[in-house]
Design a protein around this motif. Structure first.
Motif, mmCIF file in Angstrom:
data_model
loop_
_atom_site.group_PDB
_atom_site.id
_atom_site.type_symbol
_atom_site.label_atom_id
_atom_site.label_comp_id
_atom_site.label_asym_id
_atom_site.label_seq_id
_atom_site.Cartn_x
_atom_site.Cartn_y
_atom_site.Cartn_z
ATOM 1 N N ALA A 186 0.884 -1.331 -0.090
ATOM 2 C CA ALA A 186 0.142 -0.095 -0.013
ATOM 3 C C ALA A 186 0.884 1.358 -0.095
ATOM 4 C CB ALA A 186 -0.923 0.038 0.923
ATOM 5 N N SER A 187 1.851 1.188 0.803
ATOM 6 C CA SER A 187 2.902 2.374 0.863
ATOM 7 C C SER A 187 3.597 2.878 -0.589
ATOM 8 C CB SER A 187 3.824 2.176 2.104
ATOM 9 O OG SER A 187 3.211 1.981 3.441
ATOM 10 N N VAL A 188 4.291 1.589 -1.009
ATOM 11 C CA VAL A 188 4.673 1.494 -2.387
ATOM 12 C C VAL A 188 3.674 2.147 -3.382
ATOM 13 C CG1 VAL A 188 5.695 0.657 -4.412
ATOM 14 C CG2 VAL A 188 6.383 -0.101 -1.995
ATOM 15 N N GLY A 189 2.329 1.709 -3.476
ATOM 16 C CA GLY A 189 1.457 2.247 -4.411
ATOM 17 C C GLY A 189 1.235 3.744 -4.074
ATOM 18 N N LEU A 190 0.991 4.091 -2.945
ATOM 19 C CA LEU A 190 0.734 5.701 -2.683
ATOM 20 C C LEU A 190 1.760 6.542 -3.006
ATOM 21 C CD1 LEU A 190 -1.234 5.173 0.752
ATOM 22 C CD2 LEU A 190 -2.159 5.915 -1.152
ATOM 23 N N LEU A 240 4.557 7.062 -15.320
ATOM 24 C CA LEU A 240 4.396 6.659 -13.880
ATOM 25 C C LEU A 240 2.826 6.638 -13.841
ATOM 26 C CD1 LEU A 240 6.569 9.219 -11.855
ATOM 27 C CD2 LEU A 240 6.628 6.708 -11.902
ATOM 28 N N ALA A 241 1.994 7.095 -14.520
ATOM 29 C CA ALA A 241 0.542 6.974 -14.330
ATOM 30 C C ALA A 241 0.256 5.677 -14.725
ATOM 31 C CB ALA A 241 -0.171 7.783 -15.689
ATOM 32 N N PHE A 242 0.763 4.881 -15.487
ATOM 33 C CA PHE A 242 0.619 3.602 -15.737
ATOM 34 C C PHE A 242 1.072 2.583 -14.926
ATOM 35 C CE2 PHE A 242 -0.009 5.124 -20.205
ATOM 36 C CZ PHE A 242 -1.264 4.692 -20.660
ATOM 37 N N VAL A 243 2.130 2.949 -14.037
ATOM 38 C CA VAL A 243 2.698 2.335 -12.977
ATOM 39 C C VAL A 243 1.694 2.213 -11.721
ATOM 40 C CG1 VAL A 243 4.653 1.907 -11.380
ATOM 41 C CG2 VAL A 243 5.039 2.562 -13.755
ATOM 42 N N ALA A 244 1.567 3.508 -11.550
ATOM 43 C CA ALA A 244 0.614 3.740 -10.383
ATOM 44 C C ALA A 244 -0.821 3.156 -10.687
ATOM 45 C CB ALA A 244 0.316 5.158 -10.105
ATOM 46 N N LEU A 249 -5.551 -0.720 -9.771
ATOM 47 C CA LEU A 249 -6.369 -1.877 -10.085
ATOM 48 C C LEU A 249 -6.126 -2.823 -9.186
ATOM 49 C CD1 LEU A 249 -5.379 -1.991 -13.873
ATOM 50 C CD2 LEU A 249 -7.513 -1.275 -12.844
ATOM 51 N N TRP A 250 -5.078 -3.237 -8.526
ATOM 52 C CA TRP A 250 -4.709 -4.189 -7.472
ATOM 53 C C TRP A 250 -5.697 -3.829 -6.378
ATOM 54 C CZ3 TRP A 250 -3.091 -3.074 -2.631
ATOM 55 C CH2 TRP A 250 -2.785 -4.312 -1.738
ATOM 56 N N LEU A 251 -5.885 -2.716 -6.080
ATOM 57 C CA LEU A 251 -6.744 -2.235 -5.011
ATOM 58 C C LEU A 251 -8.013 -2.534 -5.202
ATOM 59 C CD1 LEU A 251 -6.354 -0.989 -1.923
ATOM 60 C CD2 LEU A 251 -6.529 1.108 -3.033
ATOM 61 N N ILE A 252 -8.341 -1.972 -6.344
ATOM 62 C CA ILE A 252 -9.617 -2.124 -6.795
ATOM 63 C C ILE A 252 -10.175 -3.524 -6.857
ATOM 64 C CG2 ILE A 252 -11.236 -1.747 -8.647
ATOM 65 C CD1 ILE A 252 -9.816 0.734 -9.190
ATOM 66 N N ILE A 253 -9.477 -4.517 -7.642
ATOM 67 C CA ILE A 253 -9.894 -6.130 -7.664
ATOM 68 C C ILE A 253 -9.777 -6.599 -6.202
ATOM 69 C CG2 ILE A 253 -8.979 -8.144 -8.499
ATOM 70 C CD1 ILE A 253 -7.847 -6.417 -10.627
ATOM 71 N N ARG A 254 -8.960 -6.283 -5.334
ATOM 72 C CA ARG A 254 -9.173 -6.767 -3.893
ATOM 73 C C ARG A 254 -10.428 -6.334 -3.176
ATOM 74 N NH1 ARG A 254 -4.438 -7.349 0.164
ATOM 75 N NH2 ARG A 254 -5.270 -7.291 1.996
ATOM 76 N N ASN A 255 -10.831 -5.186 -3.643
ATOM 77 C CA ASN A 255 -12.164 -4.836 -2.628
ATOM 78 C C ASN A 255 -13.398 -4.769 -3.496
ATOM 79 O OD1 ASN A 255 -11.174 -3.271 -0.210
ATOM 80 N ND2 ASN A 255 -9.727 -2.798 -1.614
ATOM 81 N N LEU A 256 -13.167 -5.316 -4.883
ATOM 82 C CA LEU A 256 -14.497 -5.555 -5.737
ATOM 83 C C LEU A 256 -15.488 -6.385 -5.316
ATOM 84 C CD1 LEU A 256 -14.042 -4.599 -9.430
ATOM 85 C CD2 LEU A 256 -15.266 -3.357 -7.919
ATOM 86 N N PRO A 257 -14.856 -7.695 -4.609
ATOM 87 C CA PRO A 257 -16.126 -8.861 -4.123
ATOM 88 C C PRO A 257 -16.929 -8.368 -3.077
ATOM 89 C CG PRO A 257 -13.737 -9.557 -4.611
ATOM 90 C CD PRO A 257 -13.516 -8.364 -4.750
ATOM 91 N N GLY A 258 -16.350 -7.172 -2.422
ATOM 92 C CA GLY A 258 -17.178 -6.898 -1.296
ATOM 93 C C GLY A 258 -17.038 -7.858 0.020
ATOM 94 N N GLY A 259 -17.687 -8.773 -0.047
ATOM 95 C CA GLY A 259 -17.806 -9.778 1.195
ATOM 96 C C GLY A 259 -18.295 -8.979 2.244
ATOM 97 N N ASN A 260 -17.735 -8.980 3.417
ATOM 98 C CA ASN A 260 -17.997 -8.342 4.882
ATOM 99 C C ASN A 260 -17.626 -6.759 4.702
ATOM 100 O OD1 ASN A 260 -18.956 -10.638 5.987
ATOM 101 N ND2 ASN A 260 -17.088 -11.347 6.501
ATOM 102 N N ALA A 261 -17.369 -6.497 3.451
ATOM 103 C CA ALA A 261 -16.931 -4.779 3.251
ATOM 104 C C ALA A 261 -17.566 -4.319 2.160
ATOM 105 C CB ALA A 261 -15.475 -4.863 3.574
ATOM 106 N N PRO A 262 -18.905 -3.911 2.301
ATOM 107 C CA PRO A 262 -19.678 -3.249 1.222
ATOM 108 C C PRO A 262 -19.140 -1.867 1.148
ATOM 109 C CG PRO A 262 -21.067 -3.605 2.932
ATOM 110 C CD PRO A 262 -19.678 -4.527 3.445
ATOM 111 N N LEU A 309 -8.408 7.103 -3.008
ATOM 112 C CA LEU A 309 -7.428 6.215 -3.121
ATOM 113 C C LEU A 309 -6.665 5.962 -1.525
ATOM 114 C CD1 LEU A 309 -5.255 4.167 -4.116
ATOM 115 C CD2 LEU A 309 -3.878 6.148 -4.850
ATOM 116 N N VAL A 310 -6.219 7.252 -0.959
ATOM 117 C CA VAL A 310 -5.912 7.091 0.408
ATOM 118 C C VAL A 310 -6.573 6.513 1.494
ATOM 119 C CG1 VAL A 310 -5.297 8.584 2.325
ATOM 120 C CG2 VAL A 310 -4.434 9.249 -0.022
ATOM 121 N N VAL A 311 -7.963 7.127 1.477
ATOM 122 C CA VAL A 311 -9.095 6.427 2.193
ATOM 123 C C VAL A 311 -9.124 4.927 1.972
ATOM 124 C CG1 VAL A 311 -11.582 6.249 3.092
ATOM 125 C CG2 VAL A 311 -10.201 8.466 2.401
ATOM 126 N N LEU A 312 -9.286 4.270 0.581
ATOM 127 C CA LEU A 312 -9.223 2.985 0.609
ATOM 128 C C LEU A 312 -8.295 2.009 0.895
ATOM 129 C CD1 LEU A 312 -11.177 0.857 -0.553
ATOM 130 C CD2 LEU A 312 -10.222 1.148 -2.958
#
Length: 337
Positions: A186-190, A240-244, A249-262, A309-312
């Motif tokens: 998360a830190s590297v991505g930010l 850099l925009a494509f690297v970031a 996309l990793w963060l989005i995919i990680r959270n898209l299923p929702g589960g217990n975190a809608p 992004l920061v909040v997510l």
């Protein structure tokens, strides 16, 4: 990898310690207001109005009251006035937080960080004016100070967003009550996203100082040894925009299923939409040779994307010990019902 904070959770760290709705709303209002101040600051740079008040600071042309001001003076003075209001708002927010929250509340740390960065923002802005690094100044010093100014601005926006975020949490807002999940990634991505924004600000500065006749001339200038170094580094911003973007996309995919975190799923969808819009604005900005209105729109969406992004990232990486956000960290759909 999951790590836990070593500090024991204070007895006051309960759901009843949640700040009032008024404080939470004010905190998010301060975030929104600072976004507007940042966009107006970009208008000052894009219109070449940075010298509208001369080399005086904080006075405008040595006066408290403006006498027959020109357009550039009005633009610059409006930015200074709005920045002053932003400082007062951050001071008020910090005071309110320290008066009404428990000693180990995370919002206290982030509000103090916001206040320090706001003061540093004023200092950097003053130096730009006092050193004459505004308007059509093409020196390397201006680019350095401008990059530092933008970095401070993004960090300020992040700390304000985290202040409001931790005020809004139901659990996991006390020091020692959280655990970390994939914090390094998360830190590297930010940091990659922050670097993208800084390089974007330098690219915008290059567009302002060295406007191109047409798209092909602009592309040629990027690779010409006779061009300013500001133009020759413009390609770093989209790279850099494509690297970031890969991290986003990793963060989005990680959270898209929702589960217990809608709540995380909703933020991921918002982030995905903002990312697509930002890429569209970026390509359009290049194609149309960076008109002022498009630069401002690009920055506005960038600020919204950065806040989301920061909040997510924090919601994903810093969670209450033994909890999932859908059951005990944030209001979920089931809880709301």
């Amino acid at each position: 990898m999951t790590t836990r904070a070593a500090i024991p959770v204070p007895a006051t760290a309960s759901a009843t310690s949640r700040p009032s709705a008024g404080l939470r709303g004010f905190a998010w209002g301060v975030v929104a207001y600072n976004v507007l101040v940042i966009v107006w600051g970009a208008a000052v740079r894009a219109t070449g109005s940075g010298a509208g008040c001369g080399d005086h600071w904080p006075l405008c042309n040595g006066n408290v009251v403006l006498h027959h001001p020109g357009v550039a003076t009005l633009i610059e003075f409006a930015h200074r006035a709005s920045s002053g209001v932003a400082l007062l708002a951050v001071i008020a927010l910090t005071f309110w937080i320290f008066r009404t929250t428990p000693r180990y509340h995370a919002a206290r740390f982030w509000s103090m960080a916001s206040l320090l960065l706001t003061l540093n923002e004023a200092l950097l802005g003053a130096l730009l004016v006092l050193l004459g690094l505004v308007a059509h100044n093409q020196s390397g010093a201006r680019a350095v100070y401008f990059g530092l100014h933008f970095t401070n601005t993004m960090l300020l926006l992040a700390t304000l967003a985290l202040t409001a975020h931790f005020l809004s949490r139901r659990l996991g807002f006390m020091r020692g009550s959280t655990e970390f999940r994939a914090p390094l990634l998360a830190s590297v991505g930010l940091l990659a996203t922050l670097a993208t924004g800084v390089m974007g600000s330098l690219a915008a500065l290059g567009d302002t100082l060295y406007p191109a006749r047409d798209l092909w001339a602009a592309i040629a200038e990027d690779f010409s040894s006779h061009s300013s170094w500001l133009l020759r580094i413009r390609w770093i911003h989209p790279a850099l925009a494509f690297v970031a973007g890969a991290f986003l996309l990793w963060l989005i995919i990680r959270n898209l299923p929702g589960g217990n975190a809608p709540g995380n799923r909703s933020l991921a969808l918002v982030l995905l939409g903002l990312l697509a819009l930002q890429y569209t604005l970026g390509f359009t900005d290049v194609a149309l040779l960076a008109p002022v209105w498009l630069q401002l729109a690009h920055l506005f969406v960038a600020d919204l994307l950065w806040i989301t992004l920061v909040v997510l990232a924090v919601r994903t990486s810093i969670v209450p010990i033994g909890c999932t956000f859908g059951t005990c960290g944030f209001r979920s759909k089931k809880t709301a019902e």
